[in-house]
Design a protein around this motif. Structure first.
Motif, PDB file in Angstrom:
ATOM      1  N   ALA A   1       0.837  -1.203   0.000  1.00 61.44           N
ATOM      2  CA  ALA A   1       0.000   0.000   0.000  1.00 61.44           C
ATOM      3  C   ALA A   1       0.870   1.249   0.000  1.00 61.44           C
ATOM      4  CB  ALA A   1      -0.907  -0.006   1.214  1.00 61.44           C
ATOM      5  N   ARG A   2       0.439   2.264  -0.749  1.00 62.32           N
ATOM      6  CA  ARG A   2       1.300   3.419  -0.976  1.00 62.32           C
ATOM      7  C   ARG A   2       1.258   4.421   0.172  1.00 62.32           C
ATOM      8  NH1 ARG A   2       1.090   4.679  -7.316  1.00 62.32           N
ATOM      9  NH2 ARG A   2       1.941   2.704  -7.918  1.00 62.32           N
TER      10      ARG A   2
ATOM     11  N   GLN B   1      -3.178   7.009 -20.590  1.00 68.55           N
ATOM     12  CA  GLN B   1      -2.928   6.787 -19.164  1.00 68.55           C
ATOM     13  C   GLN B   1      -2.746   8.093 -18.397  1.00 68.55           C
ATOM     14  OE1 GLN B   1      -0.453   3.471 -17.865  1.00 68.55           O
ATOM     15  NE2 GLN B   1      -0.256   2.831 -19.987  1.00 68.55           N
TER      16      GLN B   1
ATOM     17  N   ASP C   1       1.294  14.746 -12.124  1.00 65.02           N
ATOM     18  CA  ASP C   1       0.776  13.665 -12.974  1.00 65.02           C
ATOM     19  C   ASP C   1      -0.724  13.862 -13.085  1.00 65.02           C
ATOM     20  OD1 ASP C   1       3.101  12.408 -13.537  1.00 65.02           O
ATOM     21  OD2 ASP C   1       2.853  10.762 -12.110  1.00 65.02           O
TER      22      ASP C   1
ATOM     23  N   LEU D   1      -3.856  12.069 -14.274  1.00 61.85           N
ATOM     24  CA  LEU D   1      -4.336  10.753 -14.704  1.00 61.85           C
ATOM     25  C   LEU D   1      -5.584  10.924 -15.569  1.00 61.85           C
ATOM     26  CD1 LEU D   1      -4.017   8.799 -11.322  1.00 61.85           C
ATOM     27  CD2 LEU D   1      -2.292   9.152 -13.094  1.00 61.85           C
ATOM     28  N   ILE D   2      -5.652  10.143 -16.632  1.00 59.24           N
ATOM     29  CA  ILE D   2      -6.815  10.218 -17.527  1.00 59.24           C
ATOM     30  C   ILE D   2      -7.866   9.245 -17.016  1.00 59.24           C
ATOM     31  CG2 ILE D   2      -7.616   9.884 -19.901  1.00 59.24           C
ATOM     32  CD1 ILE D   2      -4.534  10.435 -20.617  1.00 59.24           C
ATOM     33  N   ILE D   3      -8.886   9.790 -16.381  1.00 57.86           N
ATOM     34  CA  ILE D   3      -9.968   8.963 -15.837  1.00 57.86           C
ATOM     35  C   ILE D   3     -11.265   9.488 -16.439  1.00 57.86           C
ATOM     36  CG2 ILE D   3     -11.051   8.066 -13.750  1.00 57.86           C
ATOM     37  CD1 ILE D   3      -8.554   8.885 -12.199  1.00 57.86           C
ATOM     38  N   THR D   4     -11.812   8.749 -17.358  1.00 57.96           N
ATOM     39  CA  THR D   4     -12.990   9.225 -18.087  1.00 57.96           C
ATOM     40  C   THR D   4     -14.201   9.337 -17.173  1.00 57.96           C
ATOM     41  OG1 THR D   4     -12.124   7.779 -19.792  1.00 57.96           O
ATOM     42  CG2 THR D   4     -14.147   8.913 -20.303  1.00 57.96           C
ATOM     43  N   GLU D   5     -14.412   8.309 -16.372  1.00 59.92           N
ATOM     44  CA  GLU D   5     -15.610   8.251 -15.552  1.00 59.92           C
ATOM     45  C   GLU D   5     -15.446   9.073 -14.281  1.00 59.92           C
ATOM     46  OE1 GLU D   5     -18.758   6.426 -15.984  1.00 59.92           O
ATOM     47  OE2 GLU D   5     -17.881   7.026 -17.884  1.00 59.92           O
TER      48      GLU D   5
ATOM     49  N   LEU E   1     -13.863   7.786  -6.582  1.00 56.66           N
ATOM     50  CA  LEU E   1     -13.363   6.670  -5.765  1.00 56.66           C
ATOM     51  C   LEU E   1     -11.855   6.791  -5.571  1.00 56.66           C
ATOM     52  CD1 LEU E   1     -15.331   3.589  -7.133  1.00 56.66           C
ATOM     53  CD2 LEU E   1     -15.524   4.607  -4.883  1.00 56.66           C
ATOM     54  N   ALA E   2     -11.173   7.176  -6.659  1.00 60.04           N
ATOM     55  CA  ALA E   2      -9.722   7.344  -6.573  1.00 60.04           C
ATOM     56  C   ALA E   2      -9.370   8.433  -5.566  1.00 60.04           C
ATOM     57  CB  ALA E   2      -9.153   7.684  -7.945  1.00 60.04           C
TER      58      ALA E   2
ATOM     59  N   GLU F   1     -11.221   9.242  -2.926  1.00 62.19           N
ATOM     60  CA  GLU F   1     -11.501   8.707  -1.585  1.00 62.19           C
ATOM     61  C   GLU F   1     -10.434   7.711  -1.154  1.00 62.19           C
ATOM     62  OE1 GLU F   1     -15.543   7.382  -1.112  1.00 62.19           O
ATOM     63  OE2 GLU F   1     -16.357   9.232  -1.959  1.00 62.19           O
ATOM     64  N   ALA F   2      -9.823   7.018  -2.136  1.00 61.98           N
ATOM     65  CA  ALA F   2      -8.759   6.068  -1.808  1.00 61.98           C
ATOM     66  C   ALA F   2      -7.406   6.761  -1.653  1.00 61.98           C
ATOM     67  CB  ALA F   2      -8.668   5.012  -2.903  1.00 61.98           C
TER      68      ALA F   2
ATOM     69  N   GLU G   1      -5.639   8.252  -4.047  1.00 60.94           N
ATOM     70  CA  GLU G   1      -4.758   8.126  -5.211  1.00 60.94           C
ATOM     71  C   GLU G   1      -4.755   9.363  -6.089  1.00 60.94           C
ATOM     72  OE1 GLU G   1      -4.790   4.481  -7.447  1.00 60.94           O
ATOM     73  OE2 GLU G   1      -5.566   3.435  -5.713  1.00 60.94           O
ATOM     74  N   VAL G   2      -5.750  10.208  -5.908  1.00 66.74           N
ATOM     75  CA  VAL G   2      -5.840  11.453  -6.668  1.00 66.74           C
ATOM     76  C   VAL G   2      -6.053  12.588  -5.683  1.00 66.74           C
ATOM     77  CG1 VAL G   2      -7.342  12.718  -8.241  1.00 66.74           C
ATOM     78  CG2 VAL G   2      -6.711  10.404  -8.787  1.00 66.74           C
TER      79      VAL G   2
END
Lengths: 314, 517
Positions: B30-31, B209, B230, B232-236, B242-243, B245-246, B248-249
């Motif tokens: 885990a990061r 990506q 960075d 990140l290309i997240i279409t949705e 979610l990213a 909340e986790a 990661e973004v």
């Protein structure tokens, strides 16, 4: 075998040609002007004219199909009308990621599903067999997108053990493997059940064959009888199942790629449909169809090679 | 049989060991969230297609141009919340000499990458005279030429007074300045690789990506707070949320439904930022349709529809009520409408017009919030005796239905429409002039006064006079009875609390201006 090979290849070519026709017609069946849809409502007339010229939309429809067919058969799937990058290159950049995801998903499913099926068949109607049966049906019944969403919520969002998105840093194999765990789990889970049930059924049939009884009578080790003699025959229908089911696996990969935001052909098609980028959608679907047809062809040829009776069935 | 070597216990034990080791070993991977201290991880909703400012497509391209290319002016929001501009970090001086002459002086010492030398006034001249020949020429049509008066100085000369030039032209995406020498070398056009850049970052691209910004070693201007970015290309949008909340973004745009959820209960370590609301939605009516040609019928519909109910029911109260086409923060934004929600008055007006049992078709884009809004309007109009059939359409037929050449405007009755705009009232008002009937003026009314005011608004540089012009133009629109103003949807982002974001009202992020809170 040669005649079977020719017939089977001919059938594959017909399927690909049908796909080509369907993809071509798709663009013209969409309600509205393709150029306006692709470029958006505020596109300038000049931009619309440029798009129409690039896509040959200003030519008669038969000539358009002729151009499209000739280009596709010569390996030219056109260019992305926005970035002007080669569609073939764009799709081929995305394809390995999808194939790796599908292959890893299938591999882990086989590593679990095949032994489960074997043990269930060796001990039919035991509690282990019944438990395996329940789990198998459950995993088959749960759609892969649901597995993707729940595994993402549990392992990535709540526990934060695994990443939510992406495919890992390019060139960093460990990071890429780390990003592959959840999507591969989601893609392969239903295949655990499929393979376990299929191997169990085939094994039960094979275990009653006289040559298996003879092997036991000769005092061969049970493990050798099961894995070397029985499984070798029982696995044949499973190979066909994997071949036919690979299309389904690609669909599962599409959901996994969208949910985990992984690069791949499925994600590419989804994004390009959203952007109304028709040349890339056409190219990606055509290449995916080609891969699907090739895998099915390969599976059929392997089965025909292993079981000569199949060669006369086409 | 096989139980001595491969029995169920052995199998179950082995499976449990492998599974346990995997599951309990995973947290080791885990990061560490602190890894994002110097690197900012953001999200964009689509990949780049064309980075060339003259031919670009969308948001991500503007964000990358902002990060690596010079501009003369930056968009700025004043203390009073009104949109304006300020000179960029590259500019020593920028001033309006008269309504057709803008003088600029660049700061020396900013170097282009790839050995193309210093950023000079010649680059400004090349870029802005070139943009007039590209797809994004619109905001530069009034520019006649750029006169270079020195290595770092010059004058932008307009062919006629054009008040929105600074805000619409020079702070917009196409205003990013290119290196003349590099452009000539690549054939004056590029797609996914900048020929040369001059900003705190250099751009790297991993297709499909991410978009990466890395430190530019030749940069001599102020250092950005984040050395690396960075995107990140997240279409949705839901995947991006979610990213976030986790962990990661660190920053992402969110949807209206998520805004509603986060507004009172933001995620831990998260904060909400409303960047602006440059969108306007209305219920439009075709003034030439036989069922709607009587202005009393149209005005009855104005009184029968309650925009507040739509905002609460379809948008969870997250959007601002609209009173016209000019969005909050812009000159000419209206504070109220002349009509009010009054079903009894609506019934009376219908009776006065001698209309009963009216049946209408309401067309809308087939999107969740729009269809819900249409259904609310359907029930509100039913309450005054108008039967409405809601017809959701895909984007292709929807965007053509009022067009004289491609659509069927004669049979168009009422529809839900939303336009986006930019930070000057000229953009929103241009679609309703007489020459736009059958193009974008689907309500199909004409007004000589409106057309004259449109021209005056473009030429007028006095803000008070412009305000009066644009208020009157919206009043003219409303008086046709062809509009029920609905809402302004905001651009909202969620970000980590320890970051101070800089997001344009249209939603694009300016990463070089992000700071640590």
């Amino acid at each position: 075998m040669f005649h079977y090979l020719l017939k089977r290849i001919g059938l594959s070519v017909v399927i690909v040609l049908c796909a080509l026709l369907a993809l071509f017609l798709l663009l013209h069946l969409i309600p509205g002007d393709p150029a306006t849809i692709a470029l958006g409502p505020r596109a300038t007339p000049e931009a619309i004219a440029r798009y129409a010229a690039k896509m040959h939309l200003d030519e008669p429809i038969l000539l358009q199909f002729q151009i499209y067919l000739f280009n596709a058969l010569s390996g030219d799937l056109g260019v992305d009308v926005f970035s002007e990058r080669s569609v073939t290159r764009i799709v081929l950049e995305a394809l390995p990621s999808t194939l790796i995801l599908a292959a890893v998903g299938l591999l882990w499913a086989a590593l679990i599903g095949v032994p489960l099926g074997c043990i269930s068949a060796v001990r039919p109607n035991s509690w282990f067999d019944r438990l395996t049966g329940v789990i198998s049906v459950a995993t088959i019944a749960i759609p892969s997108f649901l597995v993707s969403i729940w595994s993402l919520l549990v392992f990535a969002v709540i526990l934060k053990w695994l990443p939510v998105i992406g495919a890992g840093e390019p060139g960093d194999l460990a990071d890429q493997a780390y990003h592959l765990v959840l999507p591969a789990f989601a893609v392969g889970l239903s295949w655990v059940g499929y393979l376990a049930r299929m191997v169990r059924a085939s094994m039960l049939e094979v275990m009653n064959e006289t040559y298996i009884r003879a092997a036991h009578a000769f005092g061969l080790e049970p493990r050798t009888v099961v894995f070397r003699y029985a499984l070798k025959v029982a696995i044949l229908p499973t190979i066909t199942l994997i071949g036919i089911g690979f299309g389904g696996l690609l669909s599962s990969a599409l959901f996994a790629e969208i949910i985990f935001t992984r690069p791949g052909v499925g994600k590419l098609i989804y994004d390009m449909v959203m952007n109304r980028n028709f040349p890339v959608v056409q190219g990606a679907v055509l290449i995916t169809t080609g891969v699907y047809v090739l895998i099915n062809l390969g599976a059929d040829l392997v089965v025909a090679w292993l079981d000569p009776r199949v060669r006369d069935s086409l | 049989m096989i139980e001595d070597k491969l029995n169920r216990r052995t199998f179950l034990a082995s499976s449990a060991m492998v599974g346990g080791a995997t599951l309990f070993g995973l947290p080791l991977f885990a990061r560490d969230a602190s890894a994002q201290a110097t690197k900012l991880i953001a999200r964009t909703n689509g990949d780049i297609s064309i980075l060339d400012p003259g031919y670009m497509i969308g948001d991500a391209e503007i964000e990358m141009q902002n990060a690596v290319l010079p501009v003369l002016l930056n968009f700025h929001i004043g203390d009073d919340g009104v949109y304006g501009w300020q000179p960029s970090v590259y500019v020593e001086k920028f001033e309006e000499r008269d309504p057709t002459h803008y003088d600029f002086v660049l700061k020396p010492g900013f170097m282009w990458t790839n050995g193309y030398g210093e950023f000079t006034a010649e680059d400004v001249k090349y870029t802005y005279e070139r943009i007039k020949t590209t797809d994004w020429s619109g905001n530069f049509e009034a520019l006649d030429r750029v006169e270079v008066t020195g290595k770092y100085s010059g004058t932008l000369v307009l062919s006629q007074p054009y008040a929105p030039f600074t805000l619409l032209g020079l702070t917009s995406g196409p205003a990013a300045i290119l290196c003349k020498a590099a452009m000539l070398k690549v054939g004056e056009k590029f797609t996914t690789e900048f020929p040369a850049t001059c900003g705190p970052y250099v751009f790297q691209w991993t297709p499909k990506q991410k978009l990466s910004l890395r430190p530019n070693p030749e940069w001599t201007g102020p250092k950005p707070a984040f050395a690396e970015v960075d995107v990140l290309i997240i279409t949705e949008a839901s995947a991006a949320e979610l990213a976030f909340e986790a962990g990661e973004v660190a920053v992402t745009e969110i949807t209206a439904s998520t805004y509603s959820r986060y507004k009172d209960n933001p995620p831990p370590n998260g904060a909400i930022h409303v960047a602006g609301a440059l969108q306007y939605m209305w219920l439009g009516m075709n003034t030439e349709h036989p069922k709607l040609s009587d202005i009393r019928v149209r005005k009855a519909i104005q009184h029968a529809v309650d925009a507040e109910q739509i905002i609460q029911g379809a948008y969870d109260g997250t959007t601002e009520k609209s009173n016209g086409i000019i969005c909050p923060g812009l000159i000419g934004h209206r504070k109220a409408t002349k009509y009010s929600y009054d079903p009894e008055k609506a019934k009376a007006m219908l009776a006065e017009a001698g209309v009963s049992g009216l049946q209408l078709e309401l067309k809308t884009l087939n999107e969740q919030e729009r269809v819900l809004a249409a259904q609310i309007i359907q029930s509100q109009l039913a309450a005054v005796g108008i039967t409405v059939k809601v017809i959701p359409l895909d984007s292709g037929p929807f965007w053509e239905m009022g067009d004289d050449k491609k659509g069927d405007p004669k049979n168009l009755q009422i529809w839900l429409m939303r336009f986006g705009t930019n930070p000057d009232p000229q953009e929103a008002t241009q679609w309703f002039t007489s020459d736009q009937v059958g193009v974008w003026n689907w309500e199909r009314w004409k007004s000589d006064e409106y057309d004259a005011l449109y021209k005056q608004g473009i030429a007028e540089s006095d803000e008070e006079k412009r305000e009066a012009i644009y208020l009157r133009m919206q009043e003219i629109m409303e008086d046709t009875g062809a509009y029920v103003w609905v809402n302004h949807e905001p651009e909202v982002v969620v970000h980590r609390k320890d970051i101070k974001v800089d997001v344009l009202p249209s939603g694009e992020m300016r990463f070089r201006a992000f700071t640590k809170a």
